[in-house]
Scaffold this motif. Structure first.
Motif, PDB file in Angstrom:
ATOM      1  N   ARG A  84     -60.562  25.927 -18.164  1.00 46.68           N
ATOM      2  CA  ARG A  84     -60.195  24.052 -18.211  1.00 46.68           C
ATOM      3  C   ARG A  84     -59.796  23.756 -17.053  1.00 46.68           C
ATOM      4  O   ARG A  84     -58.668  24.505 -16.440  1.00 46.68           O
ATOM      5  CB  ARG A  84     -60.144  23.988 -19.410  1.00 46.68           C
ATOM      6  CG  ARG A  84     -60.960  24.308 -20.625  1.00 46.68           C
ATOM      7  CD  ARG A  84     -62.352  22.998 -20.197  1.00 46.68           C
ATOM      8  NE  ARG A  84     -63.090  24.068 -21.406  1.00 46.68           N
ATOM      9  CZ  ARG A  84     -63.582  24.971 -21.958  1.00 46.68           C
ATOM     10  NH1 ARG A  84     -63.928  25.532 -20.620  1.00 46.68           N
ATOM     11  NH2 ARG A  84     -64.367  24.701 -22.959  1.00 46.68           N
ATOM     12  N   LEU A  85     -59.833  22.482 -16.315  1.00 48.50           N
ATOM     13  CA  LEU A  85     -59.277  22.686 -14.940  1.00 48.50           C
ATOM     14  C   LEU A  85     -58.410  20.836 -15.576  1.00 48.50           C
ATOM     15  O   LEU A  85     -58.491  20.257 -16.703  1.00 48.50           O
ATOM     16  CB  LEU A  85     -60.099  21.514 -14.159  1.00 48.50           C
ATOM     17  CG  LEU A  85     -60.923  21.597 -13.353  1.00 48.50           C
ATOM     18  CD1 LEU A  85     -61.342  20.642 -12.664  1.00 48.50           C
ATOM     19  CD2 LEU A  85     -60.370  22.226 -12.433  1.00 48.50           C
ATOM     20  N   ASP A 142     -61.047  19.049 -22.538  1.00 52.93           N
ATOM     21  CA  ASP A 142     -62.126  20.456 -22.933  1.00 52.93           C
ATOM     22  C   ASP A 142     -63.736  19.873 -22.180  1.00 52.93           C
ATOM     23  O   ASP A 142     -64.459  20.077 -23.934  1.00 52.93           O
ATOM     24  CB  ASP A 142     -61.643  20.509 -24.723  1.00 52.93           C
ATOM     25  CG  ASP A 142     -62.485  21.980 -25.103  1.00 52.93           C
ATOM     26  OD1 ASP A 142     -62.684  23.057 -24.100  1.00 52.93           O
ATOM     27  OD2 ASP A 142     -63.233  21.571 -26.730  1.00 52.93           O
ATOM     28  N   THR A 143     -63.804  20.447 -21.518  1.00 48.16           N
ATOM     29  CA  THR A 143     -65.325  20.061 -20.645  1.00 48.16           C
ATOM     30  C   THR A 143     -65.398  21.910 -20.070  1.00 48.16           C
ATOM     31  O   THR A 143     -64.419  22.198 -19.289  1.00 48.16           O
ATOM     32  CB  THR A 143     -64.878  19.124 -19.785  1.00 48.16           C
ATOM     33  OG1 THR A 143     -64.735  18.093 -20.166  1.00 48.16           O
ATOM     34  CG2 THR A 143     -66.501  18.737 -19.161  1.00 48.16           C
ATOM     35  N   PRO A 144     -66.504  22.763 -20.553  1.00 50.90           N
ATOM     36  CA  PRO A 144     -66.425  23.706 -19.851  1.00 50.90           C
ATOM     37  C   PRO A 144     -67.189  23.582 -18.331  1.00 50.90           C
ATOM     38  O   PRO A 144     -67.110  22.158 -17.918  1.00 50.90           O
ATOM     39  CB  PRO A 144     -67.855  23.998 -20.687  1.00 50.90           C
ATOM     40  CG  PRO A 144     -68.318  23.445 -21.453  1.00 50.90           C
ATOM     41  CD  PRO A 144     -67.134  21.969 -21.796  1.00 50.90           C
ATOM     42  N   LEU A 145     -67.373  23.675 -17.327  1.00 51.35           N
ATOM     43  CA  LEU A 145     -66.997  23.885 -16.224  1.00 51.35           C
ATOM     44  C   LEU A 145     -67.872  24.893 -15.686  1.00 51.35           C
ATOM     45  O   LEU A 145     -68.398  25.104 -14.447  1.00 51.35           O
ATOM     46  CB  LEU A 145     -65.422  25.443 -15.574  1.00 51.35           C
ATOM     47  CG  LEU A 145     -64.053  24.659 -15.885  1.00 51.35           C
ATOM     48  CD1 LEU A 145     -62.992  24.949 -15.023  1.00 51.35           C
ATOM     49  CD2 LEU A 145     -64.502  22.636 -15.220  1.00 51.35           C
ATOM     50  N   LEU A 146     -68.718  25.395 -16.334  1.00 47.57           N
ATOM     51  CA  LEU A 146     -70.190  26.302 -16.567  1.00 47.57           C
ATOM     52  C   LEU A 146     -70.796  25.886 -16.907  1.00 47.57           C
ATOM     53  O   LEU A 146     -70.325  26.315 -18.465  1.00 47.57           O
ATOM     54  CB  LEU A 146     -70.057  28.327 -15.853  1.00 47.57           C
ATOM     55  CG  LEU A 146     -71.320  28.880 -16.380  1.00 47.57           C
ATOM     56  CD1 LEU A 146     -72.019  28.075 -14.945  1.00 47.57           C
ATOM     57  CD2 LEU A 146     -70.679  30.392 -16.242  1.00 47.57           C
ATOM     58  N   LYS A 147     -71.978  25.398 -16.980  1.00 45.64           N
ATOM     59  CA  LYS A 147     -72.990  25.059 -18.430  1.00 45.64           C
ATOM     60  C   LYS A 147     -74.047  25.592 -17.557  1.00 45.64           C
ATOM     61  O   LYS A 147     -74.968  25.865 -16.979  1.00 45.64           O
ATOM     62  CB  LYS A 147     -73.000  23.968 -18.687  1.00 45.64           C
ATOM     63  CG  LYS A 147     -72.236  22.802 -19.223  1.00 45.64           C
ATOM     64  CD  LYS A 147     -71.911  21.411 -18.278  1.00 45.64           C
ATOM     65  CE  LYS A 147     -70.598  20.320 -18.874  1.00 45.64           C
ATOM     66  NZ  LYS A 147     -70.583  18.758 -18.751  1.00 45.64           N
ATOM     67  N   VAL A 148     -75.118  26.031 -19.050  1.00 44.93           N
ATOM     68  CA  VAL A 148     -76.103  27.161 -18.529  1.00 44.93           C
ATOM     69  C   VAL A 148     -77.027  26.339 -19.645  1.00 44.93           C
ATOM     70  O   VAL A 148     -76.662  26.024 -20.824  1.00 44.93           O
ATOM     71  CB  VAL A 148     -76.444  28.409 -18.669  1.00 44.93           C
ATOM     72  CG1 VAL A 148     -77.827  29.171 -19.222  1.00 44.93           C
ATOM     73  CG2 VAL A 148     -75.436  29.074 -18.313  1.00 44.93           C
ATOM     74  N   ARG A 149     -78.388  26.407 -19.321  1.00 46.31           N
ATOM     75  CA  ARG A 149     -79.578  25.407 -20.752  1.00 46.31           C
ATOM     76  C   ARG A 149     -81.025  26.191 -19.342  1.00 46.31           C
ATOM     77  O   ARG A 149     -81.581  26.966 -18.571  1.00 46.31           O
ATOM     78  CB  ARG A 149     -79.956  24.154 -19.941  1.00 46.31           C
ATOM     79  CG  ARG A 149     -80.901  23.497 -21.176  1.00 46.31           C
ATOM     80  CD  ARG A 149     -81.280  21.664 -20.800  1.00 46.31           C
ATOM     81  NE  ARG A 149     -82.131  21.190 -21.568  1.00 46.31           N
ATOM     82  CZ  ARG A 149     -81.685  20.425 -22.306  1.00 46.31           C
ATOM     83  NH1 ARG A 149     -80.696  20.479 -22.717  1.00 46.31           N
ATOM     84  NH2 ARG A 149     -82.681  20.335 -22.896  1.00 46.31           N
TER      85      ARG A 149
END
Length: 491
Positions: A84-85, A142-149
């Motif tokens: 997380r950033l 708490d925001t993901p830095l990689l997102k896959v769909r």
């Protein structure tokens, strides 16, 4: 699925939308975390915490469970992507490697897979675009830095949308991660990346040459000017159109460029010739007054320009940019060889001294706590007087096999500034797929017959936007591949 040309006005008229329904949302973790804090470099901070969407289309169906398993294993050597950033006390950014996880969404589409490509474009298949790419809810959350769909199409076939936060990785590093995931999924060996930003930071050294310092690609500005420039770029209405240059067509362009080079013994690559041709055609399309300045920006990978001082495994943002210009009249009238040589000179201006000076400059702004005030020197010009070139032609985009063979097409996002994106073809036959991100009116015009003919004046059958496979032998010598030029960065 909407048909081309329907939906809201604007950029969506150039793309179809893959309608889908979310079935499941998973959090994928590596299964362990060391809690280290990786301080991002000056190059990382240039991009801002935006996301870059890439979409890959597969004829066969991907296995979601198997993908999550291989992704978890891959994340063990890419801990930043599961972190997380956080904001540093001096205004910089760090990634906390806490294995908070990656978002993996599975969705289904009621429509069958279509023949996506130049004749049928798709919007990035990543879900709600505004929600997914917002940079305002990333830092300290708490925001993901990689997102896959993963979208499963009716009757077979899959669409894989990937979003990586740009502050972690440039285009080369993004594709390197995807290639690592592919190799892990297929059970093949692969080397882990280096995430040590301190190695890059240590290479900074102010140049003793006043001309190098004066010609820096970046500058610091006040907060208001930076904000105004950013908002102006964000308000641009651009759309992307694509076309294919075959291997034979590129060979003809390169031959013409070399025939008209301005001095004996000069050299230009295939991509130099293609970039010069596109710059000239776009200047003709824009038809600005003859005495105004037209700028060309090249996004340049700097790793090999540092003389081996940076490990080949370095993973992060590692790109600079350089600029050249001509008046619109001189640009439109110039021989192709003269422009190709100008492109080559622009690339070669990225010397080791220039890059080391740039690293030192960016580090100094981070130490002062004002990294967010650094921008490209040409940022005010990009909307109307410039075009940037991102060259991914040597990237293994069509070798991302995740258990269902290679993708047959991939989509690059619309950007907020005029951009030329150069990519390999799915057949990797020496051709190039070119994505032209332009103001909407220009994008519509470049798709008309006269401008298709101008773009493809060297293919022997002008007027056809190339979408086929002519079986031509690949172009590009080892010398070409050694230094074909620009590599994607932010612009």
């Amino acid at each position: 699925m909407r048909n081309p040309g329907t939906g809201r006005k604007g950029a969506s008229a150039f793309r179809t939308v893959v309608e889908s329904r979310v079935e499941r949302v998973h959090t994928v973790r590596a299964g362990g975390a060391d809690g280290r804090r990786v301080r991002l470099s000056g190059y990382d901070l240039l991009t801002g915490p935006w996301y870059t969407p890439l979409t890959f289309f597969y004829r066969d169906t991907l296995d979601g469970a198997a993908l999550r398993d291989s992704l978890a294993r891959t994340l063990r050597r890419y801990p930043l992507l599961a972190g997380r950033l956080e904001r540093d006390v001096d205004g910089g950014l760090s990634v906390v490697c806490n294995d908070a996880g990656v978002r993996f969404t599975e969705a289904s589409c009621p429509d069958p897979m279509r023949d996506y490509g130049h004749g049928l474009r798709a919007a990035p298949v990543i879900g709600s675009l505004l929600r997914e790419v917002s940079a305002f809810g990333v830092i300290g959350r708490d925001t993901p830095l990689l997102k896959v769909r993963l979208t499963q199409m009716r009757g077979g076939g899959s669409v894989l949308g990937v979003l990586i936060n740009h502050s972690l990785a440039d285009g080369g590093s993004t594709v390197a991660f995807l290639e690592s995931w592919s190799r892990e999924h297929l059970g093949l060996a692969w080397d882990g990346p280096s995430h040590d930003r301190a190695v890059l930071d240590a290479l900074g050294r102010p140049s003793p040459d006043p001309a190098t310092r004066q010609g820096r690609a970046f500058l610091g500005v006040g907060r208001l000017r930076h904000l105004t420039t950013t908002l102006r770029a964000g308000s641009n209405k651009l759309a992307t159109v694509t076309t294919r240059f075959t291997a034979a067509e590129l060979a003809a362009l390169k031959a013409e460029a070399r025939r008209t080079l301005p001095e004996p013994g000069a050299w230009a690559s295939t991509n130099d010739a293609l970039t010069a041709h596109l710059w000239q055609v776009l200047a003709e399309l824009r038809a600005r007054p003859a005495d105004v300045t037209e700028w060309l920006g090249l996004i340049v990978g700097v790793q090999h320009r540092l003389g081996g001082a940076l490990p080949a495994s370095y993973w992060g943002n590692c790109v600079s940019n350089s600029w050249t210009s001509r008046t619109a009249g001189r640009l439109r009238a110039a021989p192709l060889g003269a422009l190709a040589r100008e492109v080559r000179n622009c690339l070669e201006s990225n010397t080791e001294d220039k890059i080391r000076d740039e690293i030192a400059f960016l580090n100094s702004y981070r130490r002062k706590g004002v990294s967010r005030h650094v921008m490209s020197v040409r940022a005010p010009d990009v909307a109307t007087a410039a075009v940037s070139v991102n060259n991914w032609s040597q990237f293994p985009l069509y070798r991302i096999d995740l258990g269902a063979g290679r993708p047959f097409w991939y989509e690059f996002p619309d950007l907020p500034i005029p951009t030329v994106h150069i990519a390999p073809t799915p057949e990797e036959d020496g051709g190039r797929d070119v994505y032209l991100c332009l103001p909407e009116a220009d994008a519509a015009r470049v798709g008309t017959a006269p401008w298709r003919e101008r773009l493809h004046a060297w293919n022997g059958s002008a007027g056809q936007v190339s979408t086929g496979r002519d079986g031509s032998a690949g172009t590009g010598s080892d010398e070409d591949r050694r230094d074909e030029g620009a590599v994607v960065g932010k612009e």
